[in-house]
Motif scaffolding. Structure first.
Motif, mmCIF file in Angstrom:
data_model
loop_
_atom_site.group_PDB
_atom_site.id
_atom_site.type_symbol
_atom_site.label_atom_id
_atom_site.label_comp_id
_atom_site.label_asym_id
_atom_site.label_seq_id
_atom_site.Cartn_x
_atom_site.Cartn_y
_atom_site.Cartn_z
ATOM 1 N N ASN A 98 46.195 63.470 16.614
ATOM 2 C CA ASN A 98 47.280 63.570 17.594
ATOM 3 C C ASN A 98 47.911 64.944 17.437
ATOM 4 O OD1 ASN A 98 48.883 63.514 15.341
ATOM 5 N ND2 ASN A 98 50.145 61.800 15.979
ATOM 6 N N ARG B 83 46.809 62.496 22.529
ATOM 7 C CA ARG B 83 45.895 61.726 21.693
ATOM 8 C C ARG B 83 45.078 60.808 22.590
ATOM 9 N NH1 ARG B 83 49.151 58.192 18.801
ATOM 10 N NH2 ARG B 83 50.907 59.620 18.743
ATOM 11 N N CYS C 176 52.190 57.131 12.963
ATOM 12 C CA CYS C 176 52.960 58.123 13.728
ATOM 13 C C CYS C 176 54.244 57.509 14.275
ATOM 14 C CB CYS C 176 52.099 58.705 14.843
ATOM 15 S SG CYS C 176 51.289 57.470 15.895
ATOM 16 N N ASN D 262 45.491 58.688 7.456
ATOM 17 C CA ASN D 262 44.040 58.723 7.638
ATOM 18 C C ASN D 262 43.332 59.678 6.674
ATOM 19 O OD1 ASN D 262 43.642 56.865 9.959
ATOM 20 N ND2 ASN D 262 45.019 58.301 10.962
ATOM 21 N N CYS E 236 45.788 53.407 14.610
ATOM 22 C CA CYS E 236 45.889 52.877 13.248
ATOM 23 C C CYS E 236 45.406 51.431 13.198
ATOM 24 C CB CYS E 236 47.313 52.986 12.722
ATOM 25 S SG CYS E 236 47.752 54.661 12.228
ATOM 26 N N CYS F 205 50.006 61.004 10.524
ATOM 27 C CA CYS F 205 48.639 60.623 10.887
ATOM 28 C C CYS F 205 47.654 61.162 9.859
ATOM 29 C CB CYS F 205 48.298 61.167 12.274
ATOM 30 S SG CYS F 205 46.661 60.692 12.858
ATOM 31 N N CYS G 246 42.141 59.143 17.649
ATOM 32 C CA CYS G 246 43.200 58.175 17.357
ATOM 33 C C CYS G 246 42.678 56.772 17.605
ATOM 34 C CB CYS G 246 44.415 58.437 18.260
ATOM 35 S SG CYS G 246 45.610 57.091 18.232
HETATM 36 S S1 SF4 Z 1 48.208 55.756 15.820
HETATM 37 FE FE1 SF4 Z 1 46.706 57.352 16.126
HETATM 38 S S2 SF4 Z 1 47.893 59.243 16.159
HETATM 39 FE FE2 SF4 Z 1 49.228 57.679 15.292
HETATM 40 S S3 SF4 Z 1 48.928 57.895 13.110
HETATM 41 FE FE3 SF4 Z 1 47.512 56.321 13.788
HETATM 42 S S4 SF4 Z 1 45.589 57.379 14.196
HETATM 43 FE FE4 SF4 Z 1 47.193 58.940 14.063
#
Ligand code: SF4
Ligand code: HEM
Ligand code: HEM
Ligand code: SF4
Ligand code: SF4
Lengths: 258, 201
Positions: free
Chosen positions: A58, A80, A154, A33, A142, A29, A139
């Motif tokens: 998360n 999350r 993730c 990001n 994504c 994550c 979160c």
């Molecule tokens: S889905 Fe959410 S927790 Fe998983 S990598 Fe993407 S932003 Fe991070």
């Protein structure tokens, strides 16, 4: 007060039983990001960072819950944003920065966010966090990956299948077939977008019982918001009717009164 | 020219329009926040700058509201038997045939309106300042959000009533917020008790 229902709603299914606590998801994550590391101190637990943060969307929650057969029993749960169908954060947000994606995730437009921090007060799960500029972070499933038919970072990285992403109904029925008696979030808040498959009681894993949006936010949304519209409209209409039906005060008539 | 009586002082008129202007600005931007009206937020250059306009407009509003205390509060706290009778005939607004009792400088409807605006105005300002400046206290934020919106409901109902009564419903009243004066003739008819107290009747 469902915000909007999507037909082909996607979900992220967490199966804590299958999680080995490796935290590859936390790293993936951060990597996708582009989030910085956080300096933390030893709190006597492997859970690190201790809670969600603007650079930790998360985390794996570690709880030691020894049982009869297993004196060293650790439970790992991915914590999350729950991507609620009735999302308190979206309801309260005064700028419309929080929005629902076509997949059913709750994402946000950083430029629109005014940093008022109302969203965390309306979130049943204490999820939103704020970055150095005071802007919301959490979160977003994504949003930039799932929109391009990829899996969330993730999920992609998870080595055990403890995180799965896909059609919400399919995930639920498969988990049930596999013997998971409780799907946490199946019905809560009209259905969560992050759901959890359990064989034990969810509370054992520290899951919140009966999550709900604060009553003041529900009251505001159901009564005060409409009142502020119909109140104004009603007064304008009443004034027009009064003017036509009864008419204004006239000096002449006031003469009689004195 | 007929003799004129001054009802509103110059500073009262100036302050009224600062109060009304800031209140309108806050109501418009407030509606834009409530219903995510992009057309309005774009006029202010987006939600972030609209938030600054709203917050600083609020500062102007509360200063102006507190200043208005010297013009209206003492009157607004005093009621007599004629005021009770005024309510019984609904101020003569529902029928022109009833006899409206003689009034002082302000009728009880105006006095209650002032108290409502003062009360709701202080509540909306304090809660607004809390949402603006004390946002790390989640419990305070939640209660302030409720108070801000309850007071807003009072505003959106009370203010348009006030505007209607200050314009169309009572011809000649509007000039009290422009020139601040009216003819002695009219003043004697509309505010006999005030004129008596002032020794003009
Ligand atoms: S889905 Fe959410 S927790 Fe998983 S990598 Fe993407 S932003 Fe991070
Ligand atoms: C000192 C005065 C005031 C301050 C400091 C203030 C501040 C705020 C703040 C901080 C917000 C949240 C959004 C944002 O950050 O901009 C807000 C929202 C709002 N304000 Fe004010 N405000 C004030 C006065 C008023 C007044 C007088 C009105 C209307 C009469 C008003 C109506 C609203 C409305 C309708 C909202 C949207 C509510 C919501 O989304 O919950 N405000 N205000
Ligand atoms: C276009 C809009 C408005 C018009 C035409 C208007 C008109 C008037 C008039 C004519 C008076 C004088 C009444 C009298 O002396 O007998 C008055 C007083 C007053 N106005 Fe306004 N007004 C407007 C908007 C507002 C707004 C938005 C507010 C407050 C938020 C406000 C608050 C007051 C107060 C507190 C008084 C004094 C007490 C009272 O008369 O009840 N006005 N207004
Ligand atoms: S968990 Fe909180 S932040 Fe996530 S969608 Fe639900 S209310 Fe919003
Ligand atoms: S902090 Fe940003 S996302 Fe959260 S409610 Fe305020 S404007 Fe919306």
């Amino acid at each position: 007060m469902a915000n909007e229902t999507t037909n082909n709603r996607k979900a992220l299914l967490v199966t804590p039983e299958a999680c080995i606590g490796c935290r590859a998801c936390q790293v993936a994550c951060k990597s996708w990001n582009q989030l910085p590391g956080i300096k933390t101190t030893n709190q006597g637990t492997y859970q690190n960072p201790p809670d969600l943060a603007s650079a930790a969307l998360n985390i794996i929650r570690y709880s030691e819950v020894p049982s009869q057969e297993n004196p060293v029993r650790w439970l790992f749960v991915s914590r999350r944003c729950m991507h609620c169908e009735d999302a308190g954060c979206m309801t309260v947000c005064p700028s419309g920065a929080l929005y629902r994606t076509p997949e059913g995730a709750v994402a946000y437009d950083r430029d629109k966010c005014i940093g008022c921090k109302l969203c965390v007060t309306a979130c049943p799960f204490d999820v939103p966090r704020y970055d150095a500029d005071g802007k919301v972070t959490k979160c977003h499933l994504c949003v930039d990956r799932i929109g391009a038919a990829m899996q969330p970072a993730c999920v992609k990285t998870c080595p055990t299948g403890a995180l799965k992403f896909g059609d919400r109904n399919d995930l639920i029925s498969t988990a049930k077939k596999d013997g998971f008696t409780t799907i946490y979030g199946e019905k809560d808040l009209s259905g969560l977008g992050t759901i959890y498959a359990f064989k034990d009681e969810p509370q054992l894993y520290g899951m919140k019982q009966n999550p709900s949006i604060p009553s003041s936010v529900v009251f505001w949304h159901t009564y005060l918001k409409p009142l502020s519209l119909f109140g104004l409209g009603g007064v304008v209409a009443a004034a027009a009717i009064h003017y036509l039906a009864i008419g204004p005060h006239k000096e002449k008539e006031e003469e009689k009164e004195v | 020219m007929a003799e004129m009586v001054r009802k509103s002082s110059v500073d009262e008129i100036v302050n009224h329009w600062i109060l009304a202007g800031s209140c309108f600005l806050l109501m418009i931007t407030g509606y834009a926040f409530l219903f995510h009206i992009d057309a309005i937020s774009n006029v202010f250059g987006g939600y972030n700058s609209m938030k600054n306009v709203h917050n600083w407009g609020g500062v102007v509003f509360i200063i102006s509201l507190l200043y208005s205390i010297r013009h209206y509060l003492i009157d607004a706290l005093h009621y007599d038997a004629d005021d009770v009778q005024w309510f019984k005939v609904a101020g003569g607004y529902l029928s022109h045939k009833v006899t409206v009792p003689p009034m002082g400088k302000y009728n009880p409807g105006q006095k209650l309106y002032y108290l409502a605006i003062l009360g709701a105005g202080i509540a909306i300002a304090l809660s607004g300042l809390a949402i603006w400046l004390l946002k790390d206290n989640a419990a305070l934020l939640l209660i302030s959000h409720l108070v801000h919106n309850v007071s807003f409901s009072i505003f959106v109902i009370a203010v348009p009533v006030h505007i209607y009564l200050g314009t169309f419903a009572n011809p000649g009243t509007f000039q009290l917020m422009v020139s601040g004066t009216l003819s002695l003739e009219s003043a004697k008819k509309r505010y006999p008790k005030w004129m008596k107290a002032a020794g003009k009747m």
